[in-house]
Design a protein around this motif. Structure first.
Motif, PDB file in Angstrom:
ATOM      1  N   ALA A  14       0.833  -1.209   0.000  1.00 29.16           N
ATOM      2  CA  ALA A  14       0.000   0.000   0.000  1.00 29.16           C
ATOM      3  C   ALA A  14       0.866   1.256   0.000  1.00 29.16           C
ATOM      4  CB  ALA A  14      -0.927  -0.001   1.212  1.00 29.16           C
ATOM      5  N   ILE A  15       1.920   1.253   0.806  1.00 26.58           N
ATOM      6  CA  ILE A  15       2.830   2.406   0.855  1.00 26.58           C
ATOM      7  C   ILE A  15       3.535   2.577  -0.488  1.00 26.58           C
ATOM      8  CG2 ILE A  15       4.913   3.344   1.944  1.00 26.58           C
ATOM      9  CD1 ILE A  15       4.082   1.894   4.514  1.00 26.58           C
ATOM     10  N   MET A  17       2.524   1.554  -3.530  1.00 33.26           N
ATOM     11  CA  MET A  17       1.602   2.015  -4.564  1.00 33.26           C
ATOM     12  C   MET A  17       1.198   3.465  -4.350  1.00 33.26           C
ATOM     13  SD  MET A  17       1.352  -0.308  -6.767  1.00 33.26           S
ATOM     14  CE  MET A  17       0.067   0.454  -7.749  1.00 33.26           C
ATOM     15  N   CYS A  18       1.064   3.869  -3.089  1.00 32.93           N
ATOM     16  CA  CYS A  18       0.752   5.269  -2.805  1.00 32.93           C
ATOM     17  C   CYS A  18       1.871   6.164  -3.307  1.00 32.93           C
ATOM     18  CB  CYS A  18       0.547   5.450  -1.304  1.00 32.93           C
ATOM     19  SG  CYS A  18       0.079   7.131  -0.819  1.00 32.93           S
ATOM     20  N   GLY A  19       3.109   5.753  -3.058  1.00 29.12           N
ATOM     21  CA  GLY A  19       4.245   6.518  -3.554  1.00 29.12           C
ATOM     22  C   GLY A  19       4.289   6.573  -5.064  1.00 29.12           C
ATOM     23  N   LYS A  21       1.749   6.293  -7.177  1.00 32.64           N
ATOM     24  CA  LYS A  21       0.664   7.121  -7.694  1.00 32.64           C
ATOM     25  C   LYS A  21       0.932   8.604  -7.457  1.00 32.64           C
ATOM     26  CE  LYS A  21      -1.847   4.051  -9.586  1.00 32.64           C
ATOM     27  NZ  LYS A  21      -1.953   4.071 -11.084  1.00 32.64           N
ATOM     28  N   LEU A  22       1.510   8.939  -6.306  1.00 38.74           N
ATOM     29  CA  LEU A  22       1.851  10.337  -6.044  1.00 38.74           C
ATOM     30  C   LEU A  22       2.867  10.834  -7.067  1.00 38.74           C
ATOM     31  CD1 LEU A  22       2.135  10.565  -2.138  1.00 38.74           C
ATOM     32  CD2 LEU A  22       0.502  11.768  -3.611  1.00 38.74           C
ATOM     33  N   GLY A 154       6.730  10.979  -2.864  1.00 42.62           N
ATOM     34  CA  GLY A 154       6.301   9.702  -3.425  1.00 42.62           C
ATOM     35  C   GLY A 154       7.452   8.722  -3.544  1.00 42.62           C
ATOM     36  N   LEU A 157       8.209   7.356  -0.152  1.00 44.95           N
ATOM     37  CA  LEU A 157       7.228   6.330   0.210  1.00 44.95           C
ATOM     38  C   LEU A 157       7.511   5.019  -0.525  1.00 44.95           C
ATOM     39  CD1 LEU A 157       3.802   8.240   0.278  1.00 44.95           C
ATOM     40  CD2 LEU A 157       5.131   7.404   2.228  1.00 44.95           C
ATOM     41  N   GLY A 161       8.074   1.608   1.367  1.00 46.95           N
ATOM     42  CA  GLY A 161       7.217   0.452   1.117  1.00 46.95           C
ATOM     43  C   GLY A 161       8.016  -0.801   0.812  1.00 46.95           C
TER      44      GLY A 161
END
Length: 323
Positions: A14-15, A17-19, A21-22, A154, A157, A161
Motif C-alpha cells: 500500500a505504501i 503504490m501510494c508513492g 501514484k503520487l 512519493g 514512500l 514500502g
C-alpha cells in the motif's frame, strides 16, 4: 503468519503504490500537457515513437499511464494505431528505470527524502504566502515546486514500502507454501512466469511485483533464475490493464492492447529457454542480487524491443489503420 507476513506485505504494498501514484500524478501535472502534444507530434516513425515512449514512461514512472493514454488517443482518432507501436515498445524500456533505482539499494534514504520533501513543501507554502516574493505566487512557480516536493515524497514512500515488504523475508522462508513453491519451481521455471503474470495482473503494477521479489531476493531467499522467470511473467501480466482499458473502445484501441500483449508474450517465450544464460550475463555486471534482477529486466526489454522494431516498419501495419 498474519502479523509477520500478510500484514507487512499489504502495508508495504500500500505504501509502495501510494508513492508510485503520487509520483505519477505529480509528474503528469508537471509535464502531462506537453507529453500529450509530443505523443501527437513526435511519432512519425516507430523509432521516434520508441524514443518518446521510453522518455515519457521514465518521466511519468508508469508504463500503464502511457499505454492507456495511447489507447485513448487512438480511440479518439487523434493518433492512428500504427504510430503507437513505437510508443508501446518504448514503455517497456522506460519502465525499467524504477527497478534500476530500486536495485541501487538506497532504502536507507527513505526517511531523509521524506523529511526533505516535507521541508520543500513547507518552504514553497511560505514563499507563496509571503509578500516579499510576489512573483513566486504565480501559478507556474507554485505548481512546479509543489509538484517536485510531491515527487520526492512519493519516491520516499516507494523506498519505505519496499523496506517494509523486505521484512517478510525471514518469516516467508519458514512457511510450507514457500517451500512448496521453490520445490515446484525447481521442476520448471514456468511456475515463476505464471506467478509473475498473475500477481502483476492482480496488482496492476509490474514494478511493485518486481520490487517485492527484489526485496525477498536481497536476503538470498530466491534463486536468480526463478526471479528472472517472475520478471518475464510480470511483463505479460502488465498487459491486463491495457486490455481492460481497450474494452468498449475502437478497433484501433483494441489493436494497441493486442500488440502490447503479443510483444510481451513472444518476448517471454523467446527468452524463457535462455534464462540461465541471461542470469549468467547479468551476474557479470554486479554482485548484488537485486541489481542483477533489475539488469535482467532492462536487458530483456531492450533486446525484445529492438527485435520487434523492424516489424513496426512493415507496410501491412499501416493498412490496419483503415480497418
Amino acid at each position: 503468519m498474519f502479523t509477520t507476513i500478510i500484514m507487512p506485505s499489504l502495508l508495504g504494498f500500500a505504501i509502495f503504490m501510494c508513492g508510485m501514484k503520487l509520483m505519477e500524478l505529480a509528474l503528469f501535472r508537471l509535464g502531462g500537457t506537453s507529453l500529450l502534444n509530443l505523443l501527437q507530434r513526435s511519432t512519425r516513425t516507430p523509432l521516434h515513437g520508441l524514443l518518446l515512449g521510453t522518455a515519457s514512461t521514465a518521466f511519468l514512472q508508469s508504463s500503464t499511464a502511457v499505454t492507456a493514454l495511447s489507447i485513448s488517443l487512438v480511440n479518439s482518432r487523434m493518433l492512428p494505431f500504427s504510430r503507437t507501436l513505437g510508443i508501446i515498445l518504448g514503455t517497456n524500456i522506460g519502465s525499467c528505470l524504477t527497478t534500476e533505482l530500486i536495485g541501487l539499494n538506497i532504502f536507507h534514504l527513505a526517511k531523509p527524502i521524506l523529511i526533505f520533501s516535507l521541508a520543500l513543501w513547507g518552504i514553497s507554502s511560505l514563499l507563496i504566502e509571503s509578500r516579499l516574493f510576489p512573483s513566486f505566487s504565480s501559478w507556474s512557480g507554485n505548481v512546479m515546486l509543489r509538484s517536485i516536493a510531491i515527487v520526492l515524497f512519493g519516491f520516499g514512500l516507494l523506498l519505505l514500502g519496499i523496506s517494509t515488504m523486505q521484512s517478510i523475508g525471514p518469516s516467508l522462508k519458514q512457511t510450507e507454501m514457500y517451500s512448496w513453491f521453490l520445490a515446484q519451481s525447481q521442476t520448471t521455471l514456468l511456475w515463476g512466469v505464471l506467478t509473475g503474470a498473475i500477481l502483476t495482473a492482480c496488482f496492476h503494477s509490474s514494478s511493485a511485483v518486481i520490487a517485492m521479489i527484489m526485496g525477498i531476493a536481497a536476503i538470498d531467499s530466491l534463486p536468480l533464475e526463478l526471479c528472472i522467470a517472475i520478471v518475464l511473467g510480470s511483463n505479460i501480466g502488465t498487459c491486463a490493464t491495457a486490455i481492460l482499458a481497450s474494452i468498449g473502445g475502437t478497433r484501433g484501441g483494441q489493436l494497441v492492447a493486442l500488440s502490447h500483449l503479443l510483444l510481451n508474450v513472444f518476448g517471454a517465450l523467446l527468452f524463457y529457454p535462455f534464462i540461465d544464460l541471461l542470469a549468467t550475463a547479468v551476474l557479470w555486471t554486479t554482485d548484488s542480487l537485486p541489481s542483477a534482477i533489475a539488469h535482467s529486466q532492462t536487458l530483456f526489454n531492450i533486446i525484445c524491443c529492438f527485435i520487434a522494431l523492424p516489424i513496426c516498419y512493415a507496410k501491412w501495419i499501416t493498412r490496419l489503420d483503415q480497418v
